[in-house]
Design a protein around this motif. Structure first.
Motif, PDB file in Angstrom:
ATOM      1  N   SER A  11      -2.485  -2.640 -11.367  1.00 12.34           N
ATOM      2  CA  SER A  11      -3.780  -1.987 -11.140  1.00 12.34           C
ATOM      3  C   SER A  11      -4.921  -2.805 -11.731  1.00 12.34           C
ATOM      4  N   VAL A  12      -4.704  -3.315 -12.928  1.00  9.37           N
ATOM      5  CA  VAL A  12      -5.729  -4.131 -13.582  1.00  9.37           C
ATOM      6  C   VAL A  12      -5.983  -5.408 -12.783  1.00  9.37           C
ATOM      7  N   ILE A  13      -4.922  -6.005 -12.278  1.00 10.30           N
ATOM      8  CA  ILE A  13      -5.072  -7.221 -11.467  1.00 10.30           C
ATOM      9  C   ILE A  13      -5.917  -6.928 -10.226  1.00 10.30           C
ATOM     10  N   LEU A  14      -5.653  -5.798  -9.581  1.00 15.59           N
ATOM     11  CA  LEU A  14      -6.438  -5.422  -8.399  1.00 15.59           C
ATOM     12  C   LEU A  14      -7.908  -5.206  -8.755  1.00 15.59           C
ATOM     13  N   ARG A 182       3.167  10.753  -6.720  1.00 17.67           N
ATOM     14  CA  ARG A 182       2.860  10.488  -5.316  1.00 17.67           C
ATOM     15  C   ARG A 182       1.499  11.009  -4.850  1.00 17.67           C
ATOM     16  N   TYR A 183       0.550  11.076  -5.765  1.00 18.96           N
ATOM     17  CA  TYR A 183      -0.824  11.379  -5.355  1.00 18.96           C
ATOM     18  C   TYR A 183      -1.520  10.055  -5.026  1.00 18.96           C
ATOM     19  N   ILE A 184      -0.970   9.394  -4.035  1.00 19.16           N
ATOM     20  CA  ILE A 184      -1.381   8.026  -3.728  1.00 19.16           C
ATOM     21  C   ILE A 184      -2.810   7.980  -3.188  1.00 19.16           C
ATOM     22  N   LYS A 185      -3.159   8.920  -2.320  1.00 19.37           N
ATOM     23  CA  LYS A 185      -4.504   8.924  -1.733  1.00 19.37           C
ATOM     24  C   LYS A 185      -5.579   9.078  -2.802  1.00 19.37           C
ATOM     25  N   THR A 186      -5.293   9.919  -3.785  1.00 23.45           N
ATOM     26  CA  THR A 186      -6.264  10.119  -4.870  1.00 23.45           C
ATOM     27  C   THR A 186      -6.473   8.834  -5.655  1.00 23.45           C
ATOM     28  N   VAL A 187      -5.374   8.171  -5.984  1.00 17.33           N
ATOM     29  CA  VAL A 187      -5.457   6.929  -6.757  1.00 17.33           C
ATOM     30  C   VAL A 187      -6.198   5.855  -5.962  1.00 17.33           C
ATOM     31  N   LEU A 192     -11.098   2.548  -4.895  1.00 16.93           N
ATOM     32  CA  LEU A 192     -12.184   2.149  -3.994  1.00 16.93           C
ATOM     33  C   LEU A 192     -13.537   2.504  -4.602  1.00 16.93           C
ATOM     34  N   TRP A 193     -13.598   3.666  -5.227  1.00 13.25           N
ATOM     35  CA  TRP A 193     -14.825   4.085  -5.917  1.00 13.25           C
ATOM     36  C   TRP A 193     -15.159   3.116  -7.049  1.00 13.25           C
ATOM     37  N   ALA A 194     -14.142   2.736  -7.818  1.00 14.69           N
ATOM     38  CA  ALA A 194     -14.355   1.807  -8.930  1.00 14.69           C
ATOM     39  C   ALA A 194     -14.877   0.463  -8.423  1.00 14.69           C
TER      40      ALA A 194
END
Length: 245
Positions: A11-14, A182-187, A192-194
């Protein structure tokens, strides 16, 4: 702890991709009179300004504990810990800003236009910087009035990005708490917001790419701290539960 590191490293890499690309491309901010883009990115960046940031923190806290289906005591404790981490990030940001006193990109741009020595910014207080920025902006006719007012309002120092700390910390919190469930859409939405918020900070001339990089890494450290606190608090909750029975 291992799971936290595993989930957050990728996540940090992304999150680092955007500022690293900007850094290595040697992109330099300059004011461009593009009304639509300026307004759009201003709207994005406003989602992290007060009072929106407070409202978002409340909503995300409630949403996360509902997704986790925690009992009241555990939910309350998790909300306290999460928001304490968020507040810690902002306090840390404020302390670092006052120590380093790095001028924002738009300040450097204004300094070049008005032949002002940018090195002086490092020796000024916040109110003194605000006065100088106000004077320079009063002589400019190409910048929209609302953007002038925003720059004057946000005439604090640049390093690190408090907006980026806020959005990346919430994104990483969602990663370790919701991704395994599995709340993938939320993450994905929070990431995207970040990215949108970080892009807005660059486009509006508020931050350098390294401000964002440090903010992301600081958020990662906060998440590691959050995990440690969560493990300890969970231990005591279980211990108290066993004592009750």
């Amino acid at each position: 702890m291992y799971k936290t590191v595993r989930y957050t490293v990728s996540s940090v890499i992304l999150l680092l991709l955007l500022p690293l690309i900007v850094w290595f491309s040697q992109w330099k901010w300059e004011f461009k009179d593009s009304a639509f883009l300026i307004r759009f990115f201003y709207f994005i960046t406003e989602t992290v300004n007060t009072p929106c940031s407070i409202l978002i923190s409340i909503l995300l806290s409630i949403y996360i504990v509902r997704c986790l289906q925690l009992c009241f005591k555990s939910a309350f404790l998790l909300i306290i810990i999460m928001n304490s981490i968020i507040i810690t990030g902002q306090l840390t940001k404020h302390f670092i800003k006052e120590q380093i006193k790095e001028p924002r990109p738009y300040m450097i741009w204004l300094s070049k236009i008005h032949n002002f020595d940018k090195r002086i910014f490092h020796h000024l207080r916040r109110d003194e910087v605000t006065n100088i920025v106000s004077i320079m902006l009063s002589q400019d006719t190409q910048i929209p009035r609302w953007l002038k007012n925003y720059w004057i309002q946000e005439s604090s120092f640049s390093f690190p990005s408090g907006h980026s700390i806020f959005v990346t910390t919430w994104s990483l919190l969602a990663t370790i708490l919701l991704w395994p469930r599995r709340y993938i859409k939320t993450v994905v939405f929070l990431f995207l917001w970040a990215d949108a918020v970080m892009a807005s900070r660059l486009f509006l001339g508020m931050h350098w790419s390294w401000d964002l990089i440090f903010a992301i890494l600081l958020s990662w450290l906060l998440i590691i701290a959050f995990t440690c606190i969560k493990i300890v608090s969970s231990f005591f909750l279980i211990k108290n539960y066993e004592q009750d029975f």
